[in-house]
Design an enzyme around this catalytic site. Structure first.
Site, PDB file in Angstrom:
ATOM      1  N   ARG A  58       0.819  -1.219   0.000  1.00 37.63           N
ATOM      2  CA  ARG A  58       0.000   0.000   0.000  1.00 37.63           C
ATOM      3  C   ARG A  58       0.849   1.263   0.000  1.00 37.63           C
ATOM      4  O   ARG A  58       0.400   2.318  -0.449  1.00 37.63           O
ATOM      5  CB  ARG A  58      -0.967  -0.047   1.192  1.00 37.63           C
ATOM      6  CG  ARG A  58      -2.107  -1.018   0.959  1.00 37.63           C
ATOM      7  CD  ARG A  58      -2.933  -1.203   2.201  1.00 37.63           C
ATOM      8  NE  ARG A  58      -2.457  -2.312   3.017  1.00 37.63           N
ATOM      9  CZ  ARG A  58      -2.665  -2.417   4.329  1.00 37.63           C
ATOM     10  NH1 ARG A  58      -3.311  -1.482   4.968  1.00 37.63           N
ATOM     11  NH2 ARG A  58      -2.232  -3.468   4.985  1.00 37.63           N
ATOM     12  N   GLU A  95       1.456  -6.103  13.651  1.00 37.26           N
ATOM     13  CA  GLU A  95       0.287  -6.266  14.530  1.00 37.26           C
ATOM     14  C   GLU A  95      -0.252  -7.695  14.390  1.00 37.26           C
ATOM     15  O   GLU A  95      -0.805  -8.249  15.321  1.00 37.26           O
ATOM     16  CB  GLU A  95      -0.766  -5.237  14.107  1.00 37.26           C
ATOM     17  CG  GLU A  95      -1.905  -5.040  15.074  1.00 37.26           C
ATOM     18  CD  GLU A  95      -2.962  -4.085  14.522  1.00 37.26           C
ATOM     19  OE1 GLU A  95      -2.748  -3.514  13.432  1.00 37.26           O
ATOM     20  OE2 GLU A  95      -3.997  -3.937  15.165  1.00 37.26           O
TER      21      GLU A  95
HETATM   22  O1  PRP Z   1       3.117  -0.272  11.855  1.00 33.29           O
HETATM   23  P1  PRP Z   1       3.007  -1.754  11.591  1.00 33.29           P
HETATM   24  O2  PRP Z   1       2.482  -2.511  12.783  1.00 33.29           O
HETATM   25  O3  PRP Z   1       4.273  -2.344  11.078  1.00 33.29           O
HETATM   26  O4  PRP Z   1       1.884  -1.965  10.486  1.00 33.29           O
HETATM   27  C1  PRP Z   1       1.743  -1.139   9.367  1.00 33.29           C
HETATM   28  C2  PRP Z   1       2.005  -1.887   8.099  1.00 33.29           C
HETATM   29  O5  PRP Z   1       1.031  -2.926   7.923  1.00 33.29           O
HETATM   30  C3  PRP Z   1       0.439  -2.806   6.647  1.00 33.29           C
HETATM   31  O6  PRP Z   1       1.111  -3.528   5.677  1.00 33.29           O
HETATM   32  P2  PRP Z   1       0.955  -5.083   5.416  1.00 33.29           P
HETATM   33  O7  PRP Z   1       2.140  -5.783   5.967  1.00 33.29           O
HETATM   34  O8  PRP Z   1      -0.400  -5.542   5.881  1.00 33.29           O
HETATM   35  O9  PRP Z   1       1.117  -5.216   3.863  1.00 33.29           O
HETATM   36  P3  PRP Z   1       0.434  -4.649   2.522  1.00 33.29           P
HETATM   37  O10 PRP Z   1       0.766  -3.177   2.416  1.00 33.29           O
HETATM   38  O11 PRP Z   1       1.161  -5.451   1.495  1.00 33.29           O
HETATM   39  O12 PRP Z   1      -1.059  -4.895   2.574  1.00 33.29           O
HETATM   40  C4  PRP Z   1       0.548  -1.331   6.330  1.00 33.29           C
HETATM   41  O13 PRP Z   1       0.470  -1.087   4.936  1.00 33.29           O
HETATM   42  C5  PRP Z   1       1.887  -0.974   6.905  1.00 33.29           C
HETATM   43  O14 PRP Z   1       2.950  -1.225   5.999  1.00 33.29           O
HETATM   44  N1  ADE Z   2      -5.474  -2.315  11.524  1.00 41.49           N
HETATM   45  C1  ADE Z   2      -4.820  -2.265  10.368  1.00 41.49           C
HETATM   46  N2  ADE Z   2      -5.472  -1.952   9.231  1.00 41.49           N
HETATM   47  C2  ADE Z   2      -4.802  -1.901   8.049  1.00 41.49           C
HETATM   48  N3  ADE Z   2      -3.508  -2.165   7.919  1.00 41.49           N
HETATM   49  C3  ADE Z   2      -2.828  -2.480   9.029  1.00 41.49           C
HETATM   50  N4  ADE Z   2      -1.531  -2.786   9.225  1.00 41.49           N
HETATM   51  C4  ADE Z   2      -1.348  -3.034  10.534  1.00 41.49           C
HETATM   52  N5  ADE Z   2      -2.495  -2.900  11.212  1.00 41.49           N
HETATM   53  C5  ADE Z   2      -3.436  -2.563  10.288  1.00 41.49           C
END
Ligand code: PRP
Ligand code: ADE
Length: 170
Positions: A58, A95
């Site tokens: 994202r 998370e």
């Molecule tokens: O602050 P944090 O606890 O590290 O979480 C935030 C991260 O989690 C999500 O990515 P995700 O790993 O779900 O991957 P994506 O962007 O590929 O959906 C979001 O886009 C951040 O990169």
């Molecule tokens: N609650 C949440 N929603 C979307 N992206 C996330 N990445 C980590 N926590 C998330």
């Protein structure tokens, strides 16, 4: 426009107890998407940066248009095994699990000034890993920008040495 209302809440995804912030509803609305990019680019328009780093996946969607708006190059931080040339790797806890991120070793050279962009700040683990990659390559993190910050997870606390900006907070 109330930008926050364009982001959808999905309870119990990807696991029970997590309220997932789904930005696909915002991305689908061109006025909302543009407003988000314009505001984030505006925040950094006078900053002295060389590159925008975006975190898969994202962070790519937001980071690439912000890089173009700032007339800077874009550097991807990717999930493991996706980048074809020599990489540096960092591990982090999420998370909802653990993972690794990678950056091309030659993406950044000593002294490069970097803005890191991701969609969401939760625990801060992902972006800290990206900071680690940039700094191991000799780059300087000038700023870290998010569309949305989940304040109750206090991710900002582990980023106290950096200039952290979030457009929306919850
Ligand atoms: O602050 P944090 O606890 O590290 O979480 C935030 C991260 O989690 C999500 O990515 P995700 O790993 O779900 O991957 P994506 O962007 O590929 O959906 C979001 O886009 C951040 O990169
Ligand atoms: N609650 C949440 N929603 C979307 N992206 C996330 N990445 C980590 N926590 C998330």
């Amino acid at each position: 426009m109330n930008l926050k209302e364009t982001i959808r809440n999905i309870p119990d995804f990807p696991k029970e107890g997590v309220i997932f912030k789904d930005i696909t509803t915002m991305l689908k609305d061109p006025a909302a998407f543009k407003e988000a990019i314009d505001h984030m680019a505006e925040k950094y328009k006078d900053c002295d940066i060389d590159y925008v780093v975006g975190i898969e996946a994202r962070g790519f969607i937001l980071g690439a248009p912000i890089a173009l708006a700032l007339n800077k190059g874009f550097i991807p931080v990717r999930k493991p095994g996706k980048l074809p040339a020599e990489t540096v790797v960092a591990s982090y806890e999420l998370e909802y699990g653990t993972n690794q991120v990678e950056m091309h070793q030659d993406a950044i050279t000593e002294g490069d000034k970097v803005l890191i962009i991701d969609d969401l700040l939760a625990t801060g683990g992902t972006v800290s890993a990206a900071v680690d990659l940039v700094e191991r390559l000799g780059g300087e993190v000038i700023g870290i920008g998010f569309l949305l910050e989940l304040c109750f997870l206090k991710g900002r606390d582990i980023l106290s040495n950096y200039d952290v900006f979030s457009l929306l907070q919850e």
